[in-house]
Design a protein around this motif. Structure first.
Motif, short mmCIF file in Angstrom:
data_model
loop_
_atom_site.label_atom_id
_atom_site.label_comp_id
_atom_site.label_asym_id
_atom_site.label_seq_id
_atom_site.Cartn_x
_atom_site.Cartn_y
_atom_site.Cartn_z
N GLY A 176 11.77 -12.83 -35.73
CA GLY A 176 13.03 -12.13 -35.49
C GLY A 176 13.22 -11.63 -34.07
N THR A 235 13.34 -11.42 -29.76
CA THR A 235 14.03 -12.10 -28.66
C THR A 235 13.02 -12.39 -27.56
N GLU A 286 13.60 -15.34 -33.10
CA GLU A 286 14.94 -15.71 -33.53
C GLU A 286 15.75 -16.26 -32.36
N ARG A 287 15.55 -15.63 -31.22
CA ARG A 287 16.29 -16.03 -30.04
C ARG A 287 15.29 -16.38 -28.95
#
Ligand SMILES: [Zn+2]
Length: 338
Positions: free
Chosen positions: A163, A165, A188-189
């Motif tokens: 999850g 970044t 997630e990113r």
């Protein structure tokens, strides 16, 4: 036996060298199936890191065990093995703490750009694959020896979490495999910093969700825009210059982490600036040996294909062209087959 020797800036020769032999009872000699040119080989190749006379090159390797010393217990002739760029006993306090690349008996590998290689501390350094791998797995297995293990450490050291970044600074092979590592760890990113189209494409294939092509101040402000002015949870620094380190630190949110694996050249940090950033810094030569069993499993199960990072495959005797292509950024990474 012929092997690779660096004589000076941009002077790589493939020439006669002594055939490796067992010299200590803990050694093994392996027949190299594939080896490659590392981004870190380019520092001395470009004359940016002095060498002390003609230097045999190569520290990434996988292959088949030919011979073992009398004290070797875990490794047998005929096994296919992958080893770290740093030989380690895997038993000392630093190894047991997971930092095999700081082993009390550490030896940095050299001479792997050759058909045969002596590996010290074979029981601690080498990890066998389950059976003889198919030929098409060789590039991916080879990356585990350094470049993928280093990208994985960068992500681990930057505390990549599901999850999260992530920003990856550097679009060399390590940075690209840092993207892949962050993806496998559930980020997630994943924002990859790259200005080269072919590398951007591979970064996306490995899991990058955004590409930032700006550098310096511009790059940092683009990352701040993408993260709502917060900065990233985890930043992987995969270059080793003053500019890239600054970029990494300034792209990290307070309380976030930088994993730095680019060998620093001219990097100086200011204590007081660092103090007020509230960031975690963790890096160094990757303890690749810690990750080898897990990464071998991921490759052999077909879950990751880090070997895609090789975009040039040459016969070993054309090693000089392999260096040239990487130096001129015509190739991301060169695989060499004896
Ligand atoms: Zn050790």
């Amino acid at each position: 036996m012929k092997g690779t020797v660096l004589y000076g800036p941009r002077d790589v020769r493939f020439e006669e060298l002594p055939t490796p032999e067992i010299s200590k009872s803990t050694d093994a000699v392996i027949r190299i199936s594939a080896t490659c040119v590392c981004g870190s080989d380019l520092w001395p190749y470009r004359g940016l890191q002095p060498i002390d006379g003609p230097t045999p090159m190569g520290h990434e390797y996988c292959g088949v065990v030919e011979e073992i010393g009398s004290a070797v217990r875990n490794i047998r002739p005929g096994q296919f093995v992958v080893g770290s760029f740093a030989a380690s006993d895997n038993t000392c306090p630093h190894c047991r703490y997971g930092y095999q690349s700081s082993c009390r008996q550490r030896e940095f590998m050299l001479r792997a750009q050759a058909p045969l290689l002596r590996v010290p501390l074979a029981d601690g350094t080498l990890v066998p694959t389950p059976g003889m791998p198919a030929d098409d797995l060789l590039p991916s297995l080879l990356t585990l020896s350094d470049v993928m293990g280093t990208g994985w450490f960068a992500a681990d050291a930057a505390n990549v979490k599901p999850g999260g970044t992530v920003v990856v600074v550097g679009d060399g092979a390590v940075g690209l495999l840092g993207v892949l590592s962050a993806k496998v760890m559930g980020a997630e990113r994943i924002i990859a910093m790259s200005r080269h189209e072919a590398r951007q494409k591979l970064a996306r294939e490995f899991g990058a969700t955004d590409i930032v092509s700006g550098r310096g101040e511009e790059g940092i402000s683009l990352i701040m825009d993408l993260t709502n002015g917060i900065g990233a949870d985890s930043v992987l620094e995969c270059v080793g210059t003053s500019e890239s380190m600054t970029q990494a630190i300034r792209a990290t949110r307070p309380g976030g982490s930088v994993g730095y694996v680019g060998v620093p050249h001219g990097v100086e940090l200011k204590g007081q600036e660092l103090f007020y950033t509230h960031i975690h810094l963790h890096g160094g030569p990757a303890p690749v040996r810690r990750y080898l069993p897990e990464l071998i499993r991921l490759v052999c199960d077909g879950e990751i294909a880090p070997g895609k990072v090789f975009d040039l495959i040459l016969p070993l005797d054309q090693v000089a062209e392999g260096y040239r292509a990487m130096d001129e950024r015509r190739a991301i990474k060169t695989l060499l087959r004896p």
